[in-house]
Motif scaffolding. Structure first.
Motif, PDB file in Angstrom:
ATOM      1  N   UNK A 232       0.843  -1.211   0.000  1.00 20.27           N
ATOM      2  CA  UNK A 232       0.000   0.000   0.000  1.00 20.27           C
ATOM      3  C   UNK A 232       0.872   1.253   0.000  1.00 20.27           C
ATOM      4  N   UNK A 233       1.914   1.223   0.816  1.00 13.92           N
ATOM      5  CA  UNK A 233       2.818   2.373   0.909  1.00 13.92           C
ATOM      6  C   UNK A 233       3.563   2.573  -0.409  1.00 13.92           C
ATOM      7  N   UNK A 234       4.004   1.471  -1.010  1.00  7.33           N
ATOM      8  CA  UNK A 234       4.703   1.551  -2.290  1.00  7.33           C
ATOM      9  C   UNK A 234       3.792   2.115  -3.379  1.00  7.33           C
ATOM     10  N   UNK A 235       2.571   1.629  -3.412  1.00  2.00           N
ATOM     11  CA  UNK A 235       1.621   2.079  -4.429  1.00  2.00           C
ATOM     12  C   UNK A 235       1.323   3.569  -4.285  1.00  2.00           C
ATOM     13  N   UNK A 236       1.103   4.005  -3.048  1.00  2.00           N
ATOM     14  CA  UNK A 236       0.755   5.400  -2.807  1.00  2.00           C
ATOM     15  C   UNK A 236       1.935   6.340  -3.086  1.00  2.00           C
ATOM     16  N   UNK A 237       3.133   5.876  -2.783  1.00  2.00           N
ATOM     17  CA  UNK A 237       4.318   6.728  -2.946  1.00  2.00           C
ATOM     18  C   UNK A 237       4.899   6.675  -4.349  1.00  2.00           C
ATOM     19  N   UNK A 238       4.626   5.570  -5.061  1.00  2.00           N
ATOM     20  CA  UNK A 238       5.139   5.428  -6.420  1.00  2.00           C
ATOM     21  C   UNK A 238       6.632   5.169  -6.487  1.00  2.00           C
ATOM     22  N   UNK A 239       7.199   4.650  -5.406  1.00  2.00           N
ATOM     23  CA  UNK A 239       8.634   4.360  -5.399  1.00  2.00           C
ATOM     24  C   UNK A 239       8.872   2.859  -5.526  1.00  2.00           C
ATOM     25  N   UNK A 240      10.098   2.505  -5.860  1.00  2.00           N
ATOM     26  CA  UNK A 240      10.460   1.099  -5.990  1.00  2.00           C
ATOM     27  C   UNK A 240      10.634   0.474  -4.601  1.00  2.00           C
ATOM     28  N   UNK A 241      10.413  -0.834  -4.545  1.00  2.00           N
ATOM     29  CA  UNK A 241      10.550  -1.533  -3.259  1.00  2.00           C
ATOM     30  C   UNK A 241      11.955  -1.365  -2.694  1.00  2.00           C
ATOM     31  N   UNK A 242      12.961  -1.404  -3.573  1.00  2.00           N
ATOM     32  CA  UNK A 242      14.340  -1.257  -3.110  1.00  2.00           C
ATOM     33  C   UNK A 242      14.596   0.084  -2.458  1.00  2.00           C
ATOM     34  N   UNK A 243      13.919   1.129  -2.959  1.00  2.00           N
ATOM     35  CA  UNK A 243      14.076   2.463  -2.377  1.00  2.00           C
ATOM     36  C   UNK A 243      13.524   2.503  -0.964  1.00  2.00           C
ATOM     37  N   UNK A 244      12.347   1.887  -0.778  1.00  2.00           N
ATOM     38  CA  UNK A 244      11.755   1.868   0.561  1.00  2.00           C
ATOM     39  C   UNK A 244      12.647   1.095   1.527  1.00  2.00           C
ATOM     40  N   UNK A 245      13.147  -0.070   1.071  1.00  2.00           N
ATOM     41  CA  UNK A 245      13.963  -0.888   1.965  1.00  2.00           C
ATOM     42  C   UNK A 245      15.364  -0.316   2.171  1.00  2.00           C
ATOM     43  N   UNK A 246      15.728   0.643   1.363  1.00  2.00           N
ATOM     44  CA  UNK A 246      16.987   1.359   1.602  1.00  2.00           C
ATOM     45  C   UNK A 246      16.852   2.224   2.859  1.00  2.00           C
ATOM     46  N   UNK A 247      15.649   2.759   3.066  1.00  2.00           N
ATOM     47  CA  UNK A 247      15.404   3.646   4.205  1.00  2.00           C
ATOM     48  C   UNK A 247      14.872   2.917   5.436  1.00  2.00           C
ATOM     49  N   UNK A 248      14.076   1.862   5.231  1.00  2.00           N
ATOM     50  CA  UNK A 248      13.421   1.170   6.344  1.00  2.00           C
ATOM     51  C   UNK A 248      13.500  -0.344   6.150  1.00  2.00           C
ATOM     52  N   UNK A 249      13.680  -1.059   7.263  1.00  2.00           N
ATOM     53  CA  UNK A 249      13.789  -2.519   7.192  1.00  2.00           C
ATOM     54  C   UNK A 249      12.441  -3.172   6.934  1.00  2.00           C
TER      55      UNK A 249
END
Length: 212
Positions: A34-51
């Motif tokens: 849900x967070x990825x869809x709403x933000x439009x970022x790649x999964x790798x980008x999110x996991x770069x910032x948060x575990x």
């Protein structure tokens, strides 16, 4: 043209989006997808910032604690306010929902909840103690233990946490009255200070009558 954001800006953007989703859908019903869809970022980008999602919640709580510290500091620094009014404004600020209680109160996040409480206590206490020390100097308060009084009152305020205690409206009303009564006794408030506090809280007549 691709817009490149710095790490801190991207991190805060993710937190903003996650916070909106947690508030709208609830922490448990919100997924990383849900967070990825709403933000439009790649999964790798999110996991770069948060575990994981829990790490997002932890960072969000820390950010909110820091925001509240700034708000409390602004109140403490306002020389136009009496110590009583500063204290009341701080109590009102901290009584507002904002630390994502639904996520914190899940069993798997019990440790995070405890860390959040401890962190809040440690960060807020020195600032609120300054307000009490101002009140002591002005003669509004009289306590030899300003720091310890803040700590005790902060712990007592947790009785109002709706995520932990399911009080009825009447039980909650009585606990609020009891908290203000304990506040005046703990801080050794003058009659004028008590009257100002109760008037600000909108319970002056009722409490005054009950306490003589």
């Amino acid at each position: 043209m691709r817009i490149i954001k710095d790490a801190n800006e991207r991190r805060n953007e993710i937190l903003d989006i996650a916070e909106n989703l947690f508030n709208e859908k609830g922490y448990n019903k919100t997924t990383v997808d849900d967070i990825l869809k709403e933000s439009g970022i790649a999964k790798g980008t999110l996991y770069y910032h948060f575990k994981n999602k829990e790490d997002i919640l932890s960072a969000m709580i820390e950010r909110q604690i820091e925001r509240r510290c700034r708000n409390i500091s602004e109140i403490a620094a306002d020389n136009t306010l009496s110590a009583v009014e500063k204290l009341y404004r701080v109590i009102s600020l901290l009584s507002k929902s904002g630390l994502l209680a639904d996520g914190l109160h899940e069993k798997e996040n019990a440790e995070l909840h405890q860390r959040s409480f401890t962190r809040s206590l440690m960060r807020f206490t020195p600032i609120i103690t300054e307000i009490l020390e101002q009140g002591i100097k002005s003669g509004e308060f009289s306590t030899p233990y300003p720091k310890e009084s803040v700590e005790l009152l902060f712990c007592a305020s947790q009785l109002h946490d709706p995520g932990v205690f399911k009080w009825t409206a009447e039980e909650r009303r009585l606990k609020i009255k009891a908290f203000y009564w304990m506040l005046e006794l703990t801080l050794g408030m003058t009659d004028a200070a008590k009257a100002e506090l109760y008037e600000l809280a909108g319970i002056s007549k009722e409490v005054s009558e009950n306490n003589g």
